[in-house]
Design a protein around this motif. Structure first.
Motif, PDB file in Angstrom:
ATOM      1  N   SER A  44       0.836  -1.140   0.105  1.00 30.70           N
ATOM      2  CA  SER A  44       0.244  -0.029  -0.047  1.00 30.70           C
ATOM      3  C   SER A  44       0.941   1.316  -0.199  1.00 30.70           C
ATOM      4  CB  SER A  44      -0.991  -0.018   1.370  1.00 30.70           C
ATOM      5  OG  SER A  44       0.007   0.052   2.393  1.00 30.70           O
ATOM      6  N   VAL A  45       0.317   2.475  -0.143  1.00 35.40           N
ATOM      7  CA  VAL A  45       1.043   3.647  -0.142  1.00 35.40           C
ATOM      8  C   VAL A  45       1.703   3.654   1.191  1.00 35.40           C
ATOM      9  CG1 VAL A  45       0.779   6.152  -0.338  1.00 35.40           C
ATOM     10  CG2 VAL A  45      -0.417   4.848  -1.973  1.00 35.40           C
ATOM     11  N   ALA A  46       0.934   3.143   2.365  1.00 35.56           N
ATOM     12  CA  ALA A  46       1.331   3.561   3.428  1.00 35.56           C
ATOM     13  C   ALA A  46       2.588   2.646   3.775  1.00 35.56           C
ATOM     14  CB  ALA A  46       0.487   2.847   4.736  1.00 35.56           C
ATOM     15  N   ASN A  47       2.738   1.383   3.284  1.00 35.25           N
ATOM     16  CA  ASN A  47       3.994   0.704   3.189  1.00 35.25           C
ATOM     17  C   ASN A  47       5.039   1.337   2.596  1.00 35.25           C
ATOM     18  OD1 ASN A  47       1.743  -2.154   2.472  1.00 35.25           O
ATOM     19  ND2 ASN A  47       2.704  -2.037   4.439  1.00 35.25           N
ATOM     20  N   ILE A  48       4.873   1.850   1.499  1.00 35.11           N
ATOM     21  CA  ILE A  48       5.829   2.669   0.653  1.00 35.11           C
ATOM     22  C   ILE A  48       6.563   3.789   1.629  1.00 35.11           C
ATOM     23  CG2 ILE A  48       6.333   3.837  -1.404  1.00 35.11           C
ATOM     24  CD1 ILE A  48       6.277   0.639  -1.607  1.00 35.11           C
ATOM     25  N   ASN A  49       5.610   4.446   2.031  1.00 31.50           N
ATOM     26  CA  ASN A  49       5.861   5.403   3.080  1.00 31.50           C
ATOM     27  C   ASN A  49       6.782   5.236   4.087  1.00 31.50           C
ATOM     28  OD1 ASN A  49       4.806   7.482   1.500  1.00 31.50           O
ATOM     29  ND2 ASN A  49       2.735   7.408   2.545  1.00 31.50           N
ATOM     30  N   ILE A  50       6.470   4.171   4.909  1.00 31.96           N
ATOM     31  CA  ILE A  50       7.224   3.445   5.813  1.00 31.96           C
ATOM     32  C   ILE A  50       8.766   3.127   5.164  1.00 31.96           C
ATOM     33  CG2 ILE A  50       7.871   1.570   7.349  1.00 31.96           C
ATOM     34  CD1 ILE A  50       4.722   1.414   7.660  1.00 31.96           C
ATOM     35  N   GLU A  51       8.976   2.608   4.170  1.00 29.76           N
ATOM     36  CA  GLU A  51      10.105   2.290   3.379  1.00 29.76           C
ATOM     37  C   GLU A  51      10.935   3.637   2.864  1.00 29.76           C
ATOM     38  OE1 GLU A  51      11.497  -1.223   2.642  1.00 29.76           O
ATOM     39  OE2 GLU A  51      10.048  -1.070   4.334  1.00 29.76           O
ATOM     40  N   MET A  52      10.191   4.708   2.644  1.00 28.92           N
ATOM     41  CA  MET A  52      10.706   5.920   2.360  1.00 28.92           C
ATOM     42  C   MET A  52      11.120   6.592   3.627  1.00 28.92           C
ATOM     43  SD  MET A  52       9.165   9.267   0.032  1.00 28.92           S
ATOM     44  CE  MET A  52       7.460   9.131   1.045  1.00 28.92           C
ATOM     45  N   GLU A  53      10.708   6.397   4.677  1.00 26.00           N
ATOM     46  CA  GLU A  53      11.054   6.980   5.939  1.00 26.00           C
ATOM     47  C   GLU A  53      12.501   6.154   6.499  1.00 26.00           C
ATOM     48  OE1 GLU A  53       8.137   6.626   8.938  1.00 26.00           O
ATOM     49  OE2 GLU A  53       6.374   7.590   7.695  1.00 26.00           O
ATOM     50  N   LYS A  54      12.619   4.905   6.077  1.00 18.16           N
ATOM     51  CA  LYS A  54      13.712   4.089   6.611  1.00 18.16           C
ATOM     52  C   LYS A  54      14.767   4.510   5.439  1.00 18.16           C
ATOM     53  CE  LYS A  54      11.457  -0.283   7.463  1.00 18.16           C
ATOM     54  NZ  LYS A  54      11.850  -1.706   6.848  1.00 18.16           N
ATOM     55  N   ALA A  55      14.624   4.844   4.347  1.00 19.94           N
ATOM     56  CA  ALA A  55      15.562   5.553   3.577  1.00 19.94           C
ATOM     57  C   ALA A  55      16.122   6.543   3.630  1.00 19.94           C
ATOM     58  CB  ALA A  55      15.024   5.495   1.882  1.00 19.94           C
ATOM     59  N   ASN A  56      15.436   7.749   4.399  1.00 18.48           N
ATOM     60  CA  ASN A  56      15.774   8.908   4.971  1.00 18.48           C
ATOM     61  C   ASN A  56      16.425   8.835   6.086  1.00 18.48           C
ATOM     62  OD1 ASN A  56      14.535  11.110   3.192  1.00 18.48           O
ATOM     63  ND2 ASN A  56      12.527  10.306   3.928  1.00 18.48           N
ATOM     64  N   HIS A  57      16.069   7.720   6.950  1.00 18.98           N
ATOM     65  CA  HIS A  57      17.020   7.183   7.909  1.00 18.98           C
ATOM     66  C   HIS A  57      18.405   6.912   7.636  1.00 18.98           C
ATOM     67  CE1 HIS A  57      17.354   6.560  12.182  1.00 18.98           C
ATOM     68  NE2 HIS A  57      17.760   5.187  12.021  1.00 18.98           N
ATOM     69  N   PHE A  58      18.395   6.016   6.598  1.00 11.63           N
ATOM     70  CA  PHE A  58      19.765   5.779   5.730  1.00 11.63           C
ATOM     71  C   PHE A  58      20.555   7.084   5.598  1.00 11.63           C
ATOM     72  CE2 PHE A  58      18.684   1.495   5.729  1.00 11.63           C
ATOM     73  CZ  PHE A  58      19.943   0.690   5.325  1.00 11.63           C
ATOM     74  N   ARG A  59      20.019   8.132   4.854  1.00 16.14           N
ATOM     75  CA  ARG A  59      20.586   9.307   4.586  1.00 16.14           C
ATOM     76  C   ARG A  59      21.147   9.848   5.430  1.00 16.14           C
ATOM     77  NH1 ARG A  59      17.214  12.891   0.464  1.00 16.14           N
ATOM     78  NH2 ARG A  59      16.064  13.006   2.549  1.00 16.14           N
ATOM     79  N   ASN A  60      20.343  10.162   6.510  1.00  9.91           N
ATOM     80  CA  ASN A  60      20.467  11.001   7.721  1.00  9.91           C
ATOM     81  C   ASN A  60      21.715  10.330   8.489  1.00  9.91           C
ATOM     82  OD1 ASN A  60      18.480  12.669   7.213  1.00  9.91           O
ATOM     83  ND2 ASN A  60      17.069  11.625   8.594  1.00  9.91           N
ATOM     84  N   GLU A  61      21.837   9.022   8.410  1.00 12.22           N
ATOM     85  CA  GLU A  61      22.994   8.446   9.112  1.00 12.22           C
ATOM     86  C   GLU A  61      24.532   8.394   8.336  1.00 12.22           C
ATOM     87  OE1 GLU A  61      25.044   6.612  12.352  1.00 12.22           O
ATOM     88  OE2 GLU A  61      23.228   7.590  12.401  1.00 12.22           O
ATOM     89  N   TYR A  62      24.143   7.845   7.014  1.00 10.04           N
ATOM     90  CA  TYR A  62      25.248   7.472   6.101  1.00 10.04           C
ATOM     91  C   TYR A  62      25.670   8.324   5.027  1.00 10.04           C
ATOM     92  CZ  TYR A  62      25.039   3.075   8.994  1.00 10.04           C
ATOM     93  OH  TYR A  62      24.999   2.344   9.999  1.00 10.04           O
ATOM     94  N   GLY A  63      24.720   9.257   4.713  1.00 11.35           N
ATOM     95  CA  GLY A  63      24.690  10.216   3.603  1.00 11.35           C
ATOM     96  C   GLY A  63      24.237   9.418   2.330  1.00 11.35           C
ATOM     97  N   GLY A  64      24.714   9.513   1.170  1.00 11.07           N
ATOM     98  CA  GLY A  64      24.307   9.023  -0.029  1.00 11.07           C
ATOM     99  C   GLY A  64      23.043   9.602  -0.420  1.00 11.07           C
ATOM    100  N   LYS A  65      22.710   9.145  -1.541  1.00 10.22           N
ATOM    101  CA  LYS A  65      21.034   9.547  -2.295  1.00 10.22           C
ATOM    102  C   LYS A  65      20.059   8.480  -1.905  1.00 10.22           C
ATOM    103  CE  LYS A  65      20.732  10.072  -6.573  1.00 10.22           C
ATOM    104  NZ  LYS A  65      21.142  10.318  -8.101  1.00 10.22           N
ATOM    105  N   ILE A  66      18.796   9.054  -2.115  1.00  9.67           N
ATOM    106  CA  ILE A  66      17.749   7.956  -2.170  1.00  9.67           C
ATOM    107  C   ILE A  66      17.214   7.826  -3.539  1.00  9.67           C
ATOM    108  CG2 ILE A  66      15.590   7.682  -1.432  1.00  9.67           C
ATOM    109  CD1 ILE A  66      16.155   9.448   1.094  1.00  9.67           C
ATOM    110  N   PHE A  67      17.081   6.613  -4.036  1.00  6.79           N
ATOM    111  CA  PHE A  67      16.815   6.279  -5.247  1.00  6.79           C
ATOM    112  C   PHE A  67      14.965   5.929  -5.198  1.00  6.79           C
ATOM    113  CE2 PHE A  67      21.097   5.472  -5.723  1.00  6.79           C
ATOM    114  CZ  PHE A  67      21.429   5.970  -7.058  1.00  6.79           C
ATOM    115  N   GLU A  68      14.170   6.622  -6.028  1.00  5.49           N
ATOM    116  CA  GLU A  68      12.828   6.196  -5.717  1.00  5.49           C
ATOM    117  C   GLU A  68      12.462   5.017  -6.865  1.00  5.49           C
ATOM    118  OE1 GLU A  68       8.301   7.816  -6.857  1.00  5.49           O
ATOM    119  OE2 GLU A  68       9.964   9.315  -6.672  1.00  5.49           O
TER     120      GLU A  68
END
Length: 140
Positions: A44-68
């Motif tokens: 669902s969109v809610a599932n994807i939003n959770i994954e997007m939040e996790k990706a943001n957590h990666f970026r905040n901790e390790y840098g790098g970019k987020i691929f959609e």
């Protein structure tokens, strides 16, 4: 220098893979991909939003970019290799796509869920002169 991207902002990638990767001077972390709804059957969109939040957590901790989308990471010229911490049933599909995009592949264990699929991936990697490795904790 091998430029690596992660398909899926999983917990194992965050807690274990990234700290180990930071110690390897031969690799450069480029970014992490979260799935599009079309890439995650039943999401669902809610599932994807959770994954997007996790990706943001990666970026905040390790840098790098987020691929959609996983596909966008595979299509990127910035990526030489991918790390796949997806559930085992998805390894074959995404590893094969990565190899077809001329990317080296590092899989969490088990590599696939069938011997036939593993044989096919090994042959494809060999044919394209690419690395295909399975991660495991213990040799014996």
């Amino acid at each position: 220098m091998i430029r690596i991207g992660i398909i899926c902002p999983s917990e194992i990638a965050y807690r274990r893979f990234m700290p180990a990767l930071e110690k390897c001077s031969e690799f450069k972390y480029i970014g992490v991909a979260y799935p599009k709804v079309s890439e995650w059957n039943g999401a669902s969109v809610a599932n994807i939003n959770i994954e997007m939040e996790k990706a943001n957590h990666f970026r905040n901790e390790y840098g790098g970019k987020i691929f959609e989308g996983y596909q966008s990471l595979l299509e990127s010229d910035e990526i030489d290799a991918v790390y796949l911490p997806l559930p085992p049933a998805l390894h074959y599909y995404w590893a094969k796509k990565a190899l077809n995009y001329n990317k080296h592949v590092f899989l969490e264990k088990p590599s696939t869920t069938s011997y036939k699929d593993t044989e096919e991936l090994v042959a494809l990697a060999k044919e394209n002169n690419l690395a295909l490795h399975e991660n495991y904790m213990f040799i014996y």
